[in-house]
Design an enzyme around this catalytic site. Sequence first.
Site, PDB file in Angstrom:
ATOM      1  N   CYS A 278       0.730  -0.841   0.155  1.00 39.50           N
ATOM      2  CA  CYS A 278      -0.562   0.128   0.188  1.00 39.50           C
ATOM      3  C   CYS A 278       1.507   1.048   0.062  1.00 39.50           C
ATOM      4  O   CYS A 278       2.079   1.443   0.653  1.00 39.50           O
ATOM      5  CB  CYS A 278      -1.240   0.277   1.053  1.00 39.50           C
ATOM      6  SG  CYS A 278      -2.183  -1.266   1.228  1.00 39.50           S
TER       7      CYS A 278
ATOM      8  N   ARG B   6       4.001  -0.130  -5.307  1.00 40.45           N
ATOM      9  CA  ARG B   6       3.231  -0.475  -3.927  1.00 40.45           C
ATOM     10  C   ARG B   6       1.973  -1.511  -3.561  1.00 40.45           C
ATOM     11  O   ARG B   6       1.653  -2.189  -2.299  1.00 40.45           O
ATOM     12  CB  ARG B   6       3.368   0.359  -2.955  1.00 40.45           C
ATOM     13  CG  ARG B   6       4.480   1.407  -2.997  1.00 40.45           C
ATOM     14  CD  ARG B   6       4.365   2.041  -2.339  1.00 40.45           C
ATOM     15  NE  ARG B   6       4.499   1.921  -0.134  1.00 40.45           N
ATOM     16  CZ  ARG B   6       5.691   1.313   0.086  1.00 40.45           C
ATOM     17  NH1 ARG B   6       6.641   1.160  -0.033  1.00 40.45           N
ATOM     18  NH2 ARG B   6       5.438   0.974   1.675  1.00 40.45           N
TER      19      ARG B   6
ATOM     20  N   TRP C  76      -2.781  -2.648  -1.583  1.00 35.74           N
ATOM     21  CA  TRP C  76      -2.288  -4.088  -1.395  1.00 35.74           C
ATOM     22  C   TRP C  76      -2.790  -4.351  -0.968  1.00 35.74           C
ATOM     23  O   TRP C  76      -2.899  -4.442   0.905  1.00 35.74           O
ATOM     24  CB  TRP C  76      -1.065  -4.422  -2.035  1.00 35.74           C
ATOM     25  CG  TRP C  76      -1.099  -5.891  -2.463  1.00 35.74           C
ATOM     26  CD1 TRP C  76      -0.564  -6.224  -3.506  1.00 35.74           C
ATOM     27  CD2 TRP C  76      -0.440  -7.006  -1.206  1.00 35.74           C
ATOM     28  NE1 TRP C  76      -0.367  -7.913  -3.554  1.00 35.74           N
ATOM     29  CE2 TRP C  76      -0.382  -8.260  -2.373  1.00 35.74           C
ATOM     30  CE3 TRP C  76      -0.636  -6.961   0.257  1.00 35.74           C
ATOM     31  CZ2 TRP C  76      -0.060  -9.866  -1.688  1.00 35.74           C
ATOM     32  CZ3 TRP C  76      -0.120  -8.036   0.836  1.00 35.74           C
ATOM     33  CH2 TRP C  76       0.036  -9.890  -0.047  1.00 35.74           C
TER      34      TRP C  76
ATOM     35  N   ASN D  82      -1.644   1.578   5.808  1.00 38.19           N
ATOM     36  CA  ASN D  82      -0.932   0.480   5.407  1.00 38.19           C
ATOM     37  C   ASN D  82      -0.308  -0.116   6.289  1.00 38.19           C
ATOM     38  O   ASN D  82       0.393   0.764   6.883  1.00 38.19           O
ATOM     39  CB  ASN D  82       0.553   1.783   4.652  1.00 38.19           C
ATOM     40  CG  ASN D  82       1.803   0.028   3.876  1.00 38.19           C
ATOM     41  OD1 ASN D  82       1.291  -0.570   4.209  1.00 38.19           O
ATOM     42  ND2 ASN D  82       2.919   0.653   4.015  1.00 38.19           N
ATOM     43  N   GLY D  83      -0.353  -1.338   6.508  1.00 36.99           N
ATOM     44  CA  GLY D  83      -0.171  -1.780   7.659  1.00 36.99           C
ATOM     45  C   GLY D  83      -1.464  -2.966   7.511  1.00 36.99           C
ATOM     46  O   GLY D  83      -2.444  -2.542   7.157  1.00 36.99           O
TER      47      GLY D  83
ATOM     48  N   GLU E 140      17.086 -16.829 -10.230  1.00 38.79           N
ATOM     49  CA  GLU E 140      16.467 -15.395 -10.369  1.00 38.79           C
ATOM     50  C   GLU E 140      15.605 -16.389 -11.660  1.00 38.79           C
ATOM     51  O   GLU E 140      14.614 -15.355 -12.046  1.00 38.79           O
ATOM     52  CB  GLU E 140      17.010 -15.096 -10.383  1.00 38.79           C
ATOM     53  CG  GLU E 140      17.842 -12.874 -10.383  1.00 38.79           C
ATOM     54  CD  GLU E 140      16.043 -12.547  -9.790  1.00 38.79           C
ATOM     55  OE1 GLU E 140      15.514 -13.259  -8.781  1.00 38.79           O
ATOM     56  OE2 GLU E 140      15.787 -11.450 -10.145  1.00 38.79           O
TER      57      GLU E 140
ATOM     58  N   LYS F 110      11.884 -14.649 -12.776  1.00 42.99           N
ATOM     59  CA  LYS F 110      11.446 -12.975 -13.432  1.00 42.99           C
ATOM     60  C   LYS F 110      10.380 -13.826 -14.161  1.00 42.99           C
ATOM     61  O   LYS F 110       9.686 -13.079 -14.684  1.00 42.99           O
ATOM     62  CB  LYS F 110      12.531 -12.882 -14.245  1.00 42.99           C
ATOM     63  CG  LYS F 110      13.801 -12.071 -13.506  1.00 42.99           C
ATOM     64  CD  LYS F 110      13.839 -11.203 -12.892  1.00 42.99           C
ATOM     65  CE  LYS F 110      13.529 -11.406 -11.508  1.00 42.99           C
ATOM     66  NZ  LYS F 110      13.403 -10.384 -10.179  1.00 42.99           N
TER      67      LYS F 110
ATOM     68  N   GLU G 141       7.346 -13.957 -12.369  1.00 40.88           N
ATOM     69  CA  GLU G 141       6.346 -13.337 -12.238  1.00 40.88           C
ATOM     70  C   GLU G 141       6.321 -12.674 -13.274  1.00 40.88           C
ATOM     71  O   GLU G 141       4.828 -11.182 -12.764  1.00 40.88           O
ATOM     72  CB  GLU G 141       7.504 -12.595 -11.353  1.00 40.88           C
ATOM     73  CG  GLU G 141       8.219 -12.232  -9.962  1.00 40.88           C
ATOM     74  CD  GLU G 141       8.977 -11.562  -9.202  1.00 40.88           C
ATOM     75  OE1 GLU G 141       9.393 -11.572  -8.654  1.00 40.88           O
ATOM     76  OE2 GLU G 141       9.995 -11.212 -10.646  1.00 40.88           O
TER      77      GLU G 141
ATOM     78  N   HIS H 221      17.191 -37.256 -10.880  1.00 38.66           N
ATOM     79  CA  HIS H 221      16.966 -37.582  -9.851  1.00 38.66           C
ATOM     80  C   HIS H 221      15.047 -36.903  -9.177  1.00 38.66           C
ATOM     81  O   HIS H 221      14.484 -37.629  -8.279  1.00 38.66           O
ATOM     82  CB  HIS H 221      17.243 -37.261  -8.096  1.00 38.66           C
ATOM     83  CG  HIS H 221      18.932 -37.043  -8.379  1.00 38.66           C
ATOM     84  ND1 HIS H 221      18.943 -38.851  -8.355  1.00 38.66           N
ATOM     85  CD2 HIS H 221      20.132 -36.677  -8.122  1.00 38.66           C
ATOM     86  CE1 HIS H 221      20.377 -38.878  -8.587  1.00 38.66           C
ATOM     87  NE2 HIS H 221      20.987 -37.911  -8.260  1.00 38.66           N
TER      88      HIS H 221
ATOM     89  N   LYS I 230       6.038  -4.368  -4.611  1.00 36.96           N
ATOM     90  CA  LYS I 230       6.970  -4.617  -4.789  1.00 36.96           C
ATOM     91  C   LYS I 230       7.625  -4.974  -2.992  1.00 36.96           C
ATOM     92  O   LYS I 230       8.598  -5.375  -2.777  1.00 36.96           O
ATOM     93  CB  LYS I 230       7.722  -3.310  -5.244  1.00 36.96           C
ATOM     94  CG  LYS I 230       8.985  -3.451  -5.646  1.00 36.96           C
ATOM     95  CD  LYS I 230       9.688  -2.127  -5.908  1.00 36.96           C
ATOM     96  CE  LYS I 230      11.260  -2.524  -6.550  1.00 36.96           C
ATOM     97  NZ  LYS I 230      11.310  -3.468  -7.303  1.00 36.96           N
TER      98      LYS I 230
HETATM   99  C1  G6P Z   1       8.330  -8.501  -2.415  1.00 41.27           C
HETATM  100  C2  G6P Z   1       8.631  -8.572  -4.699  1.00 41.27           C
HETATM  101  C3  G6P Z   1       9.967  -8.835  -5.027  1.00 41.27           C
HETATM  102  C4  G6P Z   1      11.374  -8.725  -3.748  1.00 41.27           C
HETATM  103  C5  G6P Z   1      10.322  -9.490  -2.486  1.00 41.27           C
HETATM  104  C6  G6P Z   1      11.953  -8.968  -0.832  1.00 41.27           C
HETATM  105  O1  G6P Z   1       7.779 -10.409  -3.609  1.00 41.27           O
HETATM  106  O2  G6P Z   1       7.792  -8.784  -5.101  1.00 41.27           O
HETATM  107  O3  G6P Z   1      10.158  -8.840  -6.482  1.00 41.27           O
HETATM  108  O4  G6P Z   1      12.185  -9.375  -4.190  1.00 41.27           O
HETATM  109  O5  G6P Z   1       9.651  -8.482  -1.918  1.00 41.27           O
HETATM  110  O6  G6P Z   1      12.098  -7.537  -1.555  1.00 41.27           O
HETATM  111  P1  G6P Z   1      12.711  -6.411  -0.445  1.00 41.27           P
HETATM  112  O7  G6P Z   1      12.492  -4.887  -1.095  1.00 41.27           O
HETATM  113  O8  G6P Z   1      12.917  -7.102   0.912  1.00 41.27           O
HETATM  114  O9  G6P Z   1      14.145  -6.996  -0.867  1.00 41.27           O
END
Ligand code: G6P
Length: 623
Positions: free
Chosen positions: A2, A27, A75, A101-102, A496, A500, A503, A519, A618
């Site tokens: 948020c 956010r 969110w 937010n929270g 990673e 990507k 996501e 395995h 994010k």
């Molecule tokens: C969220 C984001 C990810 C990120 C993760 C950790 O899930 O969508 O892209 O890697 O948080 O975020 P941070 O700010 O702790 O690296």
Amino acid sequence: MCGIVGYVGTKSATPILLEGLRRLEYRGYDSAGIAVLSGAGELQVKKATGKLHNLRTAVGTIEPEGSVGIGHTRWATHGRPSDDNAHPHTDCHGDITVVHNGIIENYAELRDELQAKGHTFRSETDTEILAHLLEDLLPTTASLAEAARLALQRVTGSYAIAVVSRAHPGHIVGARLNGPLIIGLGDGENFLASDIPAILKHTRSIIILEEGEVADVTPTSVTLTDLNGAAIARAPIQVDWDAEAAEKGGYPHFFVKEIHEQPQALRRALLGRVVERPDGLALRLEALDKLAATGALDKMRRAVLLGCGTSIHAALLAKYAMERWARLPVEVSIASEYRYADPIVGPDTLCIAVTQSGETADTLAATRLAREMGAPVVAVTNVVGSAITRVADAVLYLQAGPEISVTATKTFVTMTTVLYLAGLWLGRHSGQLVEVEERQMLAALQTLPGQMERVLETMTAAEGPDGAIGRVAARLAGCHSCMFIGRGPGFPLALEGALKLKEISYVHAEAYPAGELKHGPIALLDPTVPLIADATTGHTYEKVISNIQEVRARDAHVIAIATEGDGGIQRHADEVFYVPAAPEILAPILAIVPLQLISYHVALARGCNVDQPRNLAKSVTVE
Ligand code: G6P
């Protein structure tokens, strides 16, 4: 998650709030809303489910008038995304309005209490109780700030809030506890926001609110207190971020813009840390020098790296580096698991919290736990003054500049780089790393930005329907699943790369250590499930080639990332993307670039929202 924004001044608040929300949309984007108080005392609230453009439509051409207002992008946690559940929330009479937010954890009991007193609730959210609590308290308090302090004393949980009341025009009250909130200082106007890019266009003079603080903000003043009303003095900091950094700069998406910014971000991450001395390159990490000088590392026997999402992949890479250079046993733990795992941690364990935003709730809680148990804490983060910096004994900033795309790119490569620098520092501190190797690594790190520029040039040339990226993207866009493999540092790279793709393009992807494929997961492979292999040069190169052969024998389509000059790889793969030669541990920093760009083109081919993937935010500030 948020995003919160607030404005109090003399200009029209609505466009400032909408613009701030645009920059905060990363956010959360389930719904959005604004509340604006007019000079005549009218409080207008506009909200809409879905993305910000729905709110713009709801606002229409007749914008709410007034020069005091708050806004929110959501969110969803408590209550599904809907107009009713969208913020701002108001009290029974529409006199007080709140964005939050929270999570208010004791909201159910407070709601019962307030309902028993006759308050009527309109939403399913935890936030709405704040508006009603304030309604109850305001008649007997001297100011909106005092009412907010009393209300917040009654709640448990986490919050960053902003409040406007018809009875106190010209004031916004903000407060935070485990949620970010900053105040931007203007000339005859002031701003509140969840983060800096939201108000960077207006000011670079920022006050960062600390935990449990309340701010009473008017056009010409900011008064800070703790929850008990004790005054707090804090000088603003000056932010040197370039306002352009928060714009797309001609790119269609922040995601691809930030991929192309990676060489520059790497240069910034190395700046002042890898320095030229008359006798050669030297490493300078003053934050760690200072920490060591306190004696906090004297008992260090091991390290634990904590994080979530992309950050955990950078931490996994750092494990290889730190164990090799410092011969220090390194545990990498997903923060949400660590905190409930009864971990073995104490003063002999260096805890490194890895978090781009510095506000991920799980990482904060896990780090606090490690600290309570006596571990010295180093934070690796991108956001100056973020919550993790207050938990840590030392902070290493990524210096990557703002990252707006929800999906991390430039912060992954800078995070990995900064962790490697910390690994070199630990190697020297432990006496395990010989100077020659340290110098070689520093030199190799310094060549990375230039090498990455070359990767980006080659990849740009491979775009278009007839280019290799176009072909690979077309294939992946039509498949239901895809496999990534790598060995050693190639495994976190595979993780990673798979993340990507998941996501931003919603194609299912799995990442496995290449040797583990046989395995079990090899059963998933057939001609419709492509395999993406890290086949860059390294001490397990031949083994990876054997693993690729096992897959080809099952008719899978193979896409390889390989080192320039490796002509032999062509025999083993259907498509190859080359990156310049680098030490094995550094290769993932280059090899991630083709994987990022492949995901991007798959997402485009599938018509996905690249910068704001569904269901994601994010920074995740709830458990
Ligand atoms: C969220 C984001 C990810 C990120 C993760 C950790 O899930 O969508 O892209 O890697 O948080 O975020 P941070 O700010 O702790 O690296």
